[in-house]
Design an enzyme around this catalytic site. Structure first.
Site, PDB file in Angstrom:
ATOM      1  CG  ASP A  29       2.559  20.302 -11.273  1.00  0.00           C
ATOM      2  OD1 ASP A  29       1.476  19.744 -11.010  1.00  0.00           O
ATOM      3  OD2 ASP A  29       3.279  20.838 -10.396  1.00  0.00           O
ATOM      4  CG  ASN A  84      -3.494  12.847  -6.599  1.00  0.00           C
ATOM      5  OD1 ASN A  84      -3.328  11.634  -6.680  1.00  0.00           O
ATOM      6  ND2 ASN A  84      -2.520  13.711  -6.850  1.00  0.00           N
ATOM      7  N   GLY A  90      -4.059  12.824  -1.664  1.00  0.00           N
ATOM      8  CA  GLY A  90      -3.024  13.765  -2.093  1.00  0.00           C
ATOM      9  C   GLY A  90      -3.527  14.960  -2.859  1.00  0.00           C
ATOM     10  CD  GLN A  91      -8.876  17.155  -5.202  1.00  0.00           C
ATOM     11  OE1 GLN A  91      -9.538  16.225  -4.751  1.00  0.00           O
ATOM     12  NE2 GLN A  91      -9.378  18.068  -6.011  1.00  0.00           N
ATOM     13  CB  SER A  92      -2.646  20.034  -2.752  1.00  0.00           C
ATOM     14  OG  SER A  92      -2.104  20.093  -4.060  1.00  0.00           O
ATOM     15  CG  HIS A  97      -5.667  18.960 -10.920  1.00  0.00           C
ATOM     16  ND1 HIS A  97      -6.387  19.398  -9.821  1.00  0.00           N
ATOM     17  CD2 HIS A  97      -4.604  18.298 -10.418  1.00  0.00           C
ATOM     18  CE1 HIS A  97      -5.768  19.033  -8.714  1.00  0.00           C
ATOM     19  NE2 HIS A  97      -4.686  18.353  -9.043  1.00  0.00           N
ATOM     20  CG  LEU A  98      -5.640  13.563 -16.599  1.00  0.00           C
ATOM     21  CD1 LEU A  98      -5.848  12.386 -15.659  1.00  0.00           C
ATOM     22  CD2 LEU A  98      -6.261  13.275 -17.966  1.00  0.00           C
ATOM     23  CG  HIS A  99      -1.443  15.106 -11.635  1.00  0.00           C
ATOM     24  ND1 HIS A  99      -0.506  15.996 -11.149  1.00  0.00           N
ATOM     25  CD2 HIS A  99      -2.460  15.109 -10.731  1.00  0.00           C
ATOM     26  CE1 HIS A  99      -0.937  16.508 -10.000  1.00  0.00           C
ATOM     27  NE2 HIS A  99      -2.122  15.984  -9.722  1.00  0.00           N
TER      28      HIS A  99
HETATM   29  P1  AMP Z   1      -2.956  17.693  -6.523  1.00  0.00           P
HETATM   30  O1  AMP Z   1      -2.019  17.528  -5.366  1.00  0.00           O
HETATM   31  O2  AMP Z   1      -3.322  16.401  -7.202  1.00  0.00           O
HETATM   32  O3  AMP Z   1      -4.168  18.515  -6.135  1.00  0.00           O
HETATM   33  O4  AMP Z   1      -2.147  18.485  -7.636  1.00  0.00           O
HETATM   34  C1  AMP Z   1      -2.036  19.865  -7.620  1.00  0.00           C
HETATM   35  C2  AMP Z   1      -0.864  20.200  -8.494  1.00  0.00           C
HETATM   36  O5  AMP Z   1      -0.943  21.551  -8.845  1.00  0.00           O
HETATM   37  C3  AMP Z   1       0.494  19.988  -7.833  1.00  0.00           C
HETATM   38  O6  AMP Z   1       1.251  19.064  -8.597  1.00  0.00           O
HETATM   39  C4  AMP Z   1       1.113  21.381  -7.817  1.00  0.00           C
HETATM   40  O7  AMP Z   1       2.491  21.352  -8.048  1.00  0.00           O
HETATM   41  C5  AMP Z   1       0.359  22.063  -8.936  1.00  0.00           C
HETATM   42  N1  AMP Z   1       0.242  23.506  -8.855  1.00  0.00           N
HETATM   43  C6  AMP Z   1      -0.164  24.233  -7.786  1.00  0.00           C
HETATM   44  N2  AMP Z   1      -0.193  25.542  -8.105  1.00  0.00           N
HETATM   45  C7  AMP Z   1       0.180  25.633  -9.403  1.00  0.00           C
HETATM   46  C8  AMP Z   1       0.362  26.713 -10.316  1.00  0.00           C
HETATM   47  N3  AMP Z   1       0.144  27.979  -9.946  1.00  0.00           N
HETATM   48  N4  AMP Z   1       0.775  26.431 -11.572  1.00  0.00           N
HETATM   49  C9  AMP Z   1       0.999  25.165 -11.950  1.00  0.00           C
HETATM   50  N5  AMP Z   1       0.850  24.092 -11.139  1.00  0.00           N
HETATM   51  C10 AMP Z   1       0.458  24.327  -9.886  1.00  0.00           C
END
Ligand code: AMP
Length: 111
Positions: A29, A84, A90-92, A97-99
């Site tokens: 990440d 998320n 909190g999904q952005s 994607h699995l954290h």
């Molecule tokens: P979420 O908020 O669950 O959608 O997680 C999205 C994750 O993607 C966040 O933890 C960000 O820090 C990560 N992220 C966004 N852009 C990138 C990138 N270019 N490379 C690696 N991680 C990223």
């Protein structure tokens, strides 16, 4: 192609993969929330885990198998895996994607 994770999976940014095969890639990440913070994603675009589960259940299972292997590779004694789903959770990034988080203690309930 607009999706940032589709671009990462395609190799467009030269991202280092901790795991990669025909269906799945894993990478660190950009903004780690723990000493180990890895994202494990399907190569195919699905907006969230709910859609992935319907379209590619075997790939969803594989995300967790890869998480288990990477947790061992990272030497984690415990780990947290998180999806998320939706902005309110909190999904952005809207590519499933699995954290995989580890290397510190985690509180429960999560914030
Ligand atoms: P979420 O908020 O669950 O959608 O997680 C999205 C994750 O993607 C966040 O933890 C960000 O820090 C990560 N992220 C966004 N852009 C990138 C990138 N270019 N490379 C690696 N991680 C990223």
């Amino acid at each position: 192609m607009e999706c940032i994770f589709c671009k990462i999976a395609s190799g467009e940014f030269g991202t280092e993969f901790l795991f990669a095969d025909a269906n799945v890639v894993a990478f660190r990440d950009l903004t780690p929330q723990a000493p180990t913070h890895i994202l494990i994603i399907p190569r195919n675009h699905h907006e969230d885990v709910d859609h992935l589960a319907v379209a590619e259940p075997a790939t969803l299972a594989q995300l967790f198998q890869v998480a288990t292997a990477l947790a061992a590779q990272e030497g984690l004694t415990g780990h947290r895996t998180v999806f998320n789903t939706g902005e309110s959770a909190g999904q952005s990034v809207f590519h499933a994607h699995l954290h995989l988080l580890g290397g510190r203690s985690f509180a429960w309930p999560p914030g």
